[in-house]
Design an enzyme around this catalytic site. Structure first.
Site, PDB file in Angstrom:
ATOM      1  CG  HIS A 330      -1.968   1.073   1.086  1.00  0.00           C
ATOM      2  ND1 HIS A 330      -3.155   0.883   0.418  1.00  0.00           N
ATOM      3  CD2 HIS A 330      -1.952   2.362   1.475  1.00  0.00           C
ATOM      4  CE1 HIS A 330      -3.843   2.012   0.438  1.00  0.00           C
ATOM      5  NE2 HIS A 330      -3.142   2.922   1.061  1.00  0.00           N
ATOM      6  CB  ALA A 331       1.129   4.093  -2.377  1.00  0.00           C
ATOM      7  CG  HIS A 360      -2.312  10.692  -2.637  1.00  0.00           C
ATOM      8  ND1 HIS A 360      -3.426  11.357  -2.171  1.00  0.00           N
ATOM      9  CD2 HIS A 360      -1.819  10.006  -1.577  1.00  0.00           C
ATOM     10  CE1 HIS A 360      -3.589  11.090  -0.889  1.00  0.00           C
ATOM     11  NE2 HIS A 360      -2.636  10.276  -0.500  1.00  0.00           N
ATOM     12  CD  GLU A 361       1.278   7.915  -1.284  1.00  0.00           C
ATOM     13  OE1 GLU A 361       0.182   7.341  -1.261  1.00  0.00           O
ATOM     14  OE2 GLU A 361       1.778   8.446  -0.272  1.00  0.00           O
ATOM     15  CG  HIS A 364       1.383  12.388   1.806  1.00  0.00           C
ATOM     16  ND1 HIS A 364       0.470  12.959   2.653  1.00  0.00           N
ATOM     17  CD2 HIS A 364       0.754  11.346   1.217  1.00  0.00           C
ATOM     18  CE1 HIS A 364      -0.673  12.282   2.599  1.00  0.00           C
ATOM     19  NE2 HIS A 364      -0.533  11.313   1.733  1.00  0.00           N
ATOM     20  CD  GLU A 388      -3.858  11.297   3.287  1.00  0.00           C
ATOM     21  OE1 GLU A 388      -3.211  10.915   4.266  1.00  0.00           O
ATOM     22  OE2 GLU A 388      -3.561  10.981   2.109  1.00  0.00           O
ATOM     23  CG  HIS A 490      -6.717   2.987   5.004  1.00  0.00           C
ATOM     24  ND1 HIS A 490      -6.720   2.417   3.744  1.00  0.00           N
ATOM     25  CD2 HIS A 490      -6.073   4.152   4.868  1.00  0.00           C
ATOM     26  CE1 HIS A 490      -6.098   3.210   2.905  1.00  0.00           C
ATOM     27  NE2 HIS A 490      -5.700   4.275   3.542  1.00  0.00           N
ATOM     28  CE1 TYR A 500      -7.193   7.512   3.907  1.00  0.00           C
ATOM     29  CE2 TYR A 500      -6.014   8.902   2.371  1.00  0.00           C
ATOM     30  CZ  TYR A 500      -6.009   7.921   3.338  1.00  0.00           C
ATOM     31  OH  TYR A 500      -4.827   7.355   3.731  1.00  0.00           O
TER      32      TYR A 500
HETATM   33  C1  LIG Z   1      -8.082   6.898  -0.632  1.00  0.00           C
HETATM   34  C2  LIG Z   1      -6.990   6.138   0.077  1.00  0.00           C
HETATM   35  N1  LIG Z   1      -5.727   6.705  -0.268  1.00  0.00           N
HETATM   36  C3  LIG Z   1      -4.540   6.289   0.334  1.00  0.00           C
HETATM   37  O1  LIG Z   1      -4.570   5.334   1.156  1.00  0.00           O
HETATM   38  O2  LIG Z   1      -3.507   6.921   0.042  1.00  0.00           O
HETATM   39  C4  LIG Z   1      -7.040   4.667  -0.314  1.00  0.00           C
HETATM   40  O3  LIG Z   1      -6.219   4.246  -1.106  1.00  0.00           O
HETATM   41  O4  LIG Z   1      -7.931   3.969   0.188  1.00  0.00           O
HETATM   42 ZN   LIG Z   2      -2.112   9.839   1.471  1.00  0.00          ZN
END
Ligand SMILES: C[C@H](NC(=O)O)C(=O)O
Ligand SMILES: [Zn+2]
Length: 602
Positions: A330-331, A360-361, A364, A388, A490, A500
């Site tokens: 998971h990124a 997205h990353e 951060h 986020e 998560h 998010y």
């Molecule tokens: C939206 C959320 N983004 C993340 O984890 O970076 C996901 O992937 O469920």
């Molecule tokens: Zn994120």
């Protein structure tokens, strides 16, 4: 008295130095475990996490001897407020060790899970294909992600959906329940009612729940229109398993959790004879690899006059899934607390979806670099939703047809309202489809933490919420032996999720403000802030604050005092043309689904 305040300031300076060193140590061992899952990297991580917790407990013991609430300096008061919450370290050592072990084990189980491939039993086969000969080594990344995105075979999709949910969720269920108990105990030791109460405190809003409900109710009509349109298209493709007045089966939406529907673009696009918005093919044809995808994203920030990642980023990051070891795919983006070491861990595939994730990353990382001079206690987002949102704001510009044409990933297209609708539709499959999922995951988790959802009703409650907010249903019957929320990263990873939902509203507000700063005129969805120093200056101003100011102040600064709250106006403005088009398309549809208001499974 001010001698106390002077002493307190010295204490904070000493804390910053020591905590940065301790934090760097923990980040290194957590990185080693996440990029190489073994018993020894797990043990090494647990040891340093325990050391760090002891250090935090000592700091907390000293910090709480100061009468910091009476201090004059608001920044000193705010730092002490952060240090006065001890977190999990408040637990007695044995329980602290237990919860750290549970968290490491849940992450391990989720990340190392492998499932069997779908074997189509030929009709007239004399004897079924022996399953022993089939290697059950399919991983979520990239195997199941690809199958859920590409397969057109209902049976294969159902099989892979069920394999993943059964094989991940079930082994995690009992560990998750014990983690909930220990996490709540820690929360109560910190003066909170339960862990959900502690997590919501990050937003510092009294009526956070009603603010969220209001945001959702404002956005629900747009989601319902998209849901009705996609349901009709899927009904055409898959037949009666997609009822025209009910929920959509969760395995048909191109994503394991039905949280992003972008993979349905090619088969449901409004005007298929116009050029596609999916640049995956161009990326591959032009020889993009993960590094080049991240360079593209980094260059965008540089074009705004913002920071570029340090050289060490390229050597120390893990931008592809290694073949020789187990990793957490998971990124995620990492701040090593020493002001210069920042990394991303992502099992990047060359796809449009992963190009968006790369932005997205990197958002951060840009935040980490911008608030690097804040004291450690303030090196956070203004609230978790801000952190986020940053990368996604940049991606809103990058993904425009105009920008994609500028960087040669999309063919030139005349200004054409049908191309506009195609583009808005592709964005809605990501940004609007996500909203109910982003909203409901922590509605479920907060209720588990508070006990409103008892342990023996977790799965029923999960699917009630999935029906009520998302209008999706499981492809096969589920029971309380299952733990379907645990099949989403998560939940075992103990990462809050409402951030998010907040981000998806906030990022359009930020986009609108930065577009105005860049001098953009015309529809919001056509704005590309590329190379705008004014936009970059304004964004950097926000990011440099970290969490040193309450987040409504940050919004007030950004909007030049126009507002200080989350406002769905920008996302509604952005998608207005699509909303009108969908309403025209859906005149025959019954938008909505059975159970969307009651939340009771019918
Ligand atoms: C939206 C959320 N983004 C993340 O984890 O970076 C996901 O992937 O469920
Ligand atoms: Zn994120």
């Amino acid at each position: 008295n001010n001698t106390d305040e002077k002493e307190a300031l010295n204490f904070l300076l000493a804390y910053d130095r020591e905590a940065s060193a301790m934090c760097n140590n923990v980040m290194n061992t957590q990185w080693d475990f996440n990029t190489n899952i073994t018993e020894s990297t797990k043990q090494r991580m647990l040891e340093t996490q325990l050391e760090y917790a002891k250090f935090q407990k000592d700091v907390w013991a000293t910090a709480t001897t100061f009468k910091w609430k009476t201090f004059r300096d608001p920044s000193i008061r705010r730092q002490f407020k952060v240090l006065s919450v001890l977190g999990r370290a408040a637990l007695p050592e044995e329980k602290l060790k237990e919860i750290q072990q549970l968290l490491a084990d849940m992450r391990d189980i989720y990340s190392r899970n492998r499932v069997c491939p779908y074997v189509k039993q030929p009709k007239n086969a004399s004897l079924p294909i022996r399953m022993e000969s089939v290697k059950c080594n399919l991983a979520l990344d990239p195997d199941l992600t690809r199958i859920m995105a590409k397969s057109k075979d209902d049976n294969e999709l159902t099989y892979m959906w069920q394999q993943w949910h059964d094989e991940t969720g079930r082994p995690l269920r009992s560990k998750f329940m014990r983690y909930v108990e220990l996490s709540n105990e820690a929360a109560r030791l910190n003066g909170f009612k339960d862990t959900g109460d502690q997590w919501r405190a990050s937003y510092d809003i009294e009526d956070f729940n009603s603010e969220l409900d209001e945001l959702w109710m404002g956005l629900r009509p747009l989601y319902q229109q998209l849901h009705a349109y996609v349901r009709r298209r899927l009904h055409h493709q898959h037949g009666k398993i997609v009822p025209l007045d009910g929920p959509i089966p969760a395995h048909l939406l191109g994503n394991m959790w039905a949280q992003s529907w972008s993979n349905l673009y090619d088969t449901t696009v409004p005007f298929p004879n116009k050029n596609s918005m999916d640049v995956t093919l161009s990326l591959k044809r032009q020889g993009y690899d993960p590094v080049r995808m991240f360079q593209l994203a980094d260059q965008f920030f540089v074009s705004l006059g913002m920071k570029s990642v340090p050289d060490s980023f390229w050597t120390a990051s893990m931008l592809e899934k290694p073949l020789d070891r187990e990793v957490v795919c998971h990124a995620s983006a990492w701040d090593f607390c020493n002001g210069r070491d920042f990394r991303i861990k992502q099992c990047t595939e060359v796809t449009m979806e992963d190009l968006t994730t790369a932005h997205h990353e990197l958002g951060h990382i840009q935040y980490y670099m911008q608030y690097v001079n804040q004291p450690l206690a303030f090196r956070e987002g203004a609230n978790p939703g801000f952190h986020e949102a940053i990368g996604d704001v940049v991606a809103l510009s990058v993904s425009t047809p105009k920008h994609m044409q500028k960087i040669g990933l999309l063919d030139k297209a005349a200004d054409d309202p049908e191309v506009d609708i195609n583009y808005l539709y592709s964005m809605a499959l990501d940004k609007i489809a996500f909203l109910p999922f982003g909203f409901l995951l922590d509605q479920w988790r907060w209720k588990v933490f508070s006990g409103e959802i008892p342990f023996d009703q977790m799965n029923k409650a999960w699917w009630d919420l999935r029906l009520r907010y998302q209008g999706v249903a499981p492809p096969v019957n589920r029971s309380e032996h299952d733990f379907d929320a645990g099949a989403k990263y998560h939940v075992p990873a103990n990462t809050p999720y409402i951030r998010y939902f907040v981000s998806f509203v906030l990022q359009f507000q930020l986009h609108k403000v930065l577009c105005e700063a860049s001098g953009h005129v015309g529809p919001l969805h056509k704005c590309d802030i590329y190379q705008s120093r004014e936009a970059g200056k304004l964004l950097a101003e926000l990011l440099k604050l970290g969490s040193s100011k309450p987040w409504p102040d940050a919004i007030r600064i950004l909007t030049r005092g126009r507002t200080s709250r989350m406002d769905p106006g920008a996302i509604m403005e952005y998608f207005q043309p699509l909303m009108e088009w969908l309403q025209k398309q859906n005149t025959e549809e019954k938008a909505g689904w059975r159970g969307m208001n009651s939340g009771i499974t019918i």
